[in-house]
Motif scaffolding. Sequence first.
Motif, PDB file in Angstrom:
ATOM      1  N   ALA A 165       0.949  -1.504   0.033  1.00  0.00           N
ATOM      2  CA  ALA A 165       0.091   0.040  -0.082  1.00  0.00           C
ATOM      3  C   ALA A 165       0.779   1.264   0.026  1.00  0.00           C
ATOM      4  O   ALA A 165       0.475   2.344  -0.584  1.00  0.00           O
ATOM      5  N   ALA A 166       2.083   1.303   0.727  1.00  0.00           N
ATOM      6  CA  ALA A 166       2.886   2.269   0.742  1.00  0.00           C
ATOM      7  C   ALA A 166       3.524   2.770  -0.569  1.00  0.00           C
ATOM      8  O   ALA A 166       4.261   3.691  -0.747  1.00  0.00           O
ATOM      9  N   ALA A 167       3.596   1.608  -1.681  1.00  0.00           N
ATOM     10  CA  ALA A 167       4.058   2.041  -2.789  1.00  0.00           C
ATOM     11  C   ALA A 167       3.134   3.030  -3.626  1.00  0.00           C
ATOM     12  O   ALA A 167       3.730   3.653  -4.408  1.00  0.00           O
ATOM     13  N   ARG A 168       2.057   2.690  -3.471  1.00  0.00           N
ATOM     14  CA  ARG A 168       1.026   3.719  -4.066  1.00  0.00           C
ATOM     15  C   ARG A 168       0.796   4.822  -3.415  1.00  0.00           C
ATOM     16  O   ARG A 168       0.574   6.427  -3.796  1.00  0.00           O
ATOM     17  N   ASP A 169       0.502   4.806  -2.017  1.00  0.00           N
ATOM     18  CA  ASP A 169       0.261   5.929  -1.040  1.00  0.00           C
ATOM     19  C   ASP A 169       1.386   6.107  -0.123  1.00  0.00           C
ATOM     20  O   ASP A 169       1.428   5.549   0.899  1.00  0.00           O
ATOM     21  N   ALA A 170       2.251   6.980  -0.563  1.00  0.00           N
ATOM     22  CA  ALA A 170       3.550   7.099   0.126  1.00  0.00           C
ATOM     23  C   ALA A 170       3.351   7.666   1.109  1.00  0.00           C
ATOM     24  O   ALA A 170       2.829   8.370   1.568  1.00  0.00           O
ATOM     25  N   VAL A 225       7.231  -1.704   2.379  1.00  0.00           N
ATOM     26  CA  VAL A 225       6.415  -1.508   3.734  1.00  0.00           C
ATOM     27  C   VAL A 225       6.717  -0.345   4.493  1.00  0.00           C
ATOM     28  O   VAL A 225       7.585   0.458   4.206  1.00  0.00           O
ATOM     29  N   ALA A 226       5.841   0.173   5.425  1.00  0.00           N
ATOM     30  CA  ALA A 226       6.031   1.306   5.903  1.00  0.00           C
ATOM     31  C   ALA A 226       5.261   1.092   7.327  1.00  0.00           C
ATOM     32  O   ALA A 226       4.394   0.583   7.610  1.00  0.00           O
ATOM     33  N   THR A 227       5.505   2.290   8.442  1.00  0.00           N
ATOM     34  CA  THR A 227       4.787   2.537   9.594  1.00  0.00           C
ATOM     35  C   THR A 227       3.643   3.372   9.291  1.00  0.00           C
ATOM     36  O   THR A 227       3.558   3.974   8.181  1.00  0.00           O
ATOM     37  N   VAL A 280      11.876  -0.109   3.093  1.00  0.00           N
ATOM     38  CA  VAL A 280      11.284   0.235   4.452  1.00  0.00           C
ATOM     39  C   VAL A 280      11.211   1.741   4.510  1.00  0.00           C
ATOM     40  O   VAL A 280      12.009   2.503   4.502  1.00  0.00           O
ATOM     41  N   ASN A 281       9.991   2.179   4.871  1.00  0.00           N
ATOM     42  CA  ASN A 281       9.779   3.491   5.068  1.00  0.00           C
ATOM     43  C   ASN A 281       9.083   3.889   6.423  1.00  0.00           C
ATOM     44  O   ASN A 281       8.131   3.454   6.610  1.00  0.00           O
ATOM     45  N   SER A 282      10.115   3.952   7.216  1.00  0.00           N
ATOM     46  CA  SER A 282       9.947   4.284   8.633  1.00  0.00           C
ATOM     47  C   SER A 282      10.616   5.317   9.118  1.00  0.00           C
ATOM     48  O   SER A 282      11.986   5.528   8.639  1.00  0.00           O
ATOM     49  N   TRP A 313      13.687   5.614   5.211  1.00  0.00           N
ATOM     50  CA  TRP A 313      13.114   6.653   6.234  1.00  0.00           C
ATOM     51  C   TRP A 313      11.733   7.147   5.712  1.00  0.00           C
ATOM     52  O   TRP A 313      10.971   6.514   5.077  1.00  0.00           O
ATOM     53  N   PHE A 314      11.375   8.301   6.250  1.00  0.00           N
ATOM     54  CA  PHE A 314      10.281   9.195   5.621  1.00  0.00           C
ATOM     55  C   PHE A 314      11.014   9.960   4.567  1.00  0.00           C
ATOM     56  O   PHE A 314      11.558  10.937   4.791  1.00  0.00           O
ATOM     57  N   PRO A 315      10.873   9.707   3.480  1.00  0.00           N
ATOM     58  CA  PRO A 315      11.538  10.141   2.239  1.00  0.00           C
ATOM     59  C   PRO A 315      11.197  11.608   1.734  1.00  0.00           C
ATOM     60  O   PRO A 315      12.036  12.027   0.722  1.00  0.00           O
ATOM     61  N   GLY A 316      10.246  12.125   2.175  1.00  0.00           N
ATOM     62  CA  GLY A 316       9.556  13.414   1.512  1.00  0.00           C
ATOM     63  C   GLY A 316       9.001  13.386   0.216  1.00  0.00           C
ATOM     64  O   GLY A 316       8.626  12.272  -0.097  1.00  0.00           O
TER      65      GLY A 316
END
Length: 847
Positions: free
Chosen positions: A369-374, A588-590, A628-630, A649-652
């Motif tokens: 899901a985080a690949a589409r809704d970053a 994947v993401a938080t 990993v986006n956290s 991370w949280f990449p902006g």
Amino acid sequence: MTDAQPHDRADAASHHRAPGDAHDYTAVVERALAALDLDTKARLLSGQDTWTLPAVPAIGLRSLVMSDGPVGVRGRGWDAEDPSVALPSPTALAATWDPALARRAGHLLAQEARRKGVHVLLAPTVNLHRSPLGGRHFECYAEDPLLTGVIGAGYVRGVQEGGVGTTVKHFVGNDAETDRFTVDNRIAPRPLRELYLAPFEHIVEHARPWAVMTAYNRVNGSTMTEHRALVRGVLRGEWGFDGVNVSDWTAARDTVRALRGGLDVAMPGPRTVYGAPLAEVVRAGEVAESEVDDAVRRVLLLAARTGCLDGVPAAVEQGAVPQGLDGRAVAREIARRACVLLRNEPVDGGRRALPVDPAAVRRVAVIGAAARDARVLGGGSATVFPGAVVSPLEGLRAALPDDVEVTFTVGAEPRTRLPHAREGFTLRARYLAADGRVLAEEPRSDGRVRLMGRFPEGVTRQNLGAVELTGSFTPRLTGDHAFAVQGTGELRLTVGGAVLFDGRCAPGGSDPFEAFLHPVEQRVTAPLTAGESVAVTLRYVPGGPDLGDGLAGLNFALGHGEPRPDADAEIEEAVRAAAGADVAVVVVATTDEMESEGFDRGDLRLPGRQDELVTRVAAANPHTVVVVNSGSPVELPWRARVPAVLLGWFPGQEAGAALADVLLGAHEPGGRLPTTWPARLADAPVTDVTPVGGQLAYSEGVYIGYRAWQRSATAPAYPFGHGLGYTDWEYESLDTTPDSVRVRVRNAGERPGREVVQIYLAPTADAAPDAPERPARWLAGFAVVEAGPGESAEAEIPLPDRAFAVWDEEQGGAAEGGGWRRVKGVYRVEAARSVEDRRLTAEVTVG
């Protein structure tokens, strides 16, 4: 050969002093002060609203405007309709280990601040990663005080070179969020000095910030807004800080104790412990007017530095730093430089998993899901609203050749809340008086209405009766659509003429800011037909929470989710997509329910079924790359089952563009971990963030982060300083003196690369007999070098005196007793790629 710039070597521009150092402002500040009466002076020390200080036209003083940071400049509003550049999270910036890049980020943020009419940025946050459970660690830099201080100093220099003030926060000990308004953090003098105060000290010495923010919490019995020993004694007395001390919002509690403790400005206004109450206690003889004058002098100095006081030039002339910076380009550069390649193994005995050769793949499965809704930034007061976000899916599709098929599947949904209504919705917000009159109306880009401190023209806290978010929705799919209402107060949702929800929602949690930022969600469903538009209205009557005087705000939202298959079916679909692809990229993401302001984390697990998703996808495709986006550590129980793990991370806002740069090899991942990543929460040395009886004991002393891990029999998943690249480095030589280190490295790979040379000190058995107990090693310096294939690079890194010193309570001279003591003896000097990957060693004797 490329020479590196060490972390604390500054050229003249790093300490820019154009026509206005503080001494140049003395005459105009004193003249302005003399023209003020007591009531006006007291009013100047209190916000006139949420974000500004009052103007005094009679002395040529304009209103000072403050704004939250640190990844952007939100401005005086808190509204998605007022977009800002969104840079990567501070943990990402720290992962670059590059103060020059932090300085460039500061230049961009100063440009953004000027565009939005902001004079003072409420950033950076330089509290430490004491425990991985800290809910706001994405907004801080690192677990190490030196790395934190160096990156923070670069950031402060950059912003202030652009003529905008910074506010280093939260002074001091705000290292967790649980009970942050009341907790008394019990910190012994040595860890307080060597760890928690050290980043602030470094920044004050090397970057001269114009403001510091004192925290909500107490330290050793005194709330920080009243902590005379630390504010007047240490910050101002020992370190010579000459800027403004501003409270965290609503943190000031007592008029007399705050002023005597050294607090200059109580925010927000108009009603605080300063203003009229301050004038009253002066007239009653409880405090001297001279103490008020000292605080006003510092506010006038800040106004002069930022160009808000007539009769003197601002501290920085326009044009002193680069103008017209491209925010997207800077955001993209930081994001790709911050990527930490945690793991990169060969696939089926061939090449390493990364970088992916675009010419060698025909089908790429993008999953998550985080690949589409970053997931691009953390929650809370660090939130800004970018005008556009490049998702990982969009970034990869744009970067891959047209003949490469890119598929997408959700796989597993990490969010427990519905996203704000956007696709297919056309919405407007109507602000209504109690009698139904329309006070204002404006279009909304999505289903969230979040305002703080500034309402639309014609709308006030007093005359607002209700807000209606109204418009239409055209579904893309037929089936049961989920709707959510979020807010504290009365909400009524009508879809297609049917009332789906009508009730009152109470706030959750004890932290009023958390309750405001994350209101309770209620869900309903409605059967809808694809292509058939329906009217939608969400009516909201505000009902709290009470954020205090001057913090009037609105935060409510309409959420929406399309019809979805069940969770098992979504994972199966992802597995099929992966099995049919040359490469599977799982993102994947938080969520902001895990990492945000106002609460700490209960665990380090990825939310939802994302761990299961990765495991299943990896079993289906041996060439699986996990992104990993956290903002801070999460457990990665599947890490040994996938060939490549990339931490973004949280990449902006340029998340996807930067990710494509790194995955496809246009740029290498240059990041190194600024904090240790445990394999399991249970392994972490410090996990206590919950006060007992109102107190939180920092009983671990100086042993946090890698300092503590070195005493543990359990190894972390990835150590402090770890990070791989797309080339190999050989460490050729190490020469050292008690003052500096010179390290020569060679790029032994086949492509250009960047290396972070890390220097650690370790006491030996030949240490002085009276040497105190110390960690096995600690970071003493670092430098970033670059070199092409086969080329060498040399880094010269100073060894500061403080690297050989400890805080000794028996020493004299400090405000509250104690002093720094240089510990004599023999030390190992280690040149390393991480705290656990030490390549060269030398010895130095310190007398």
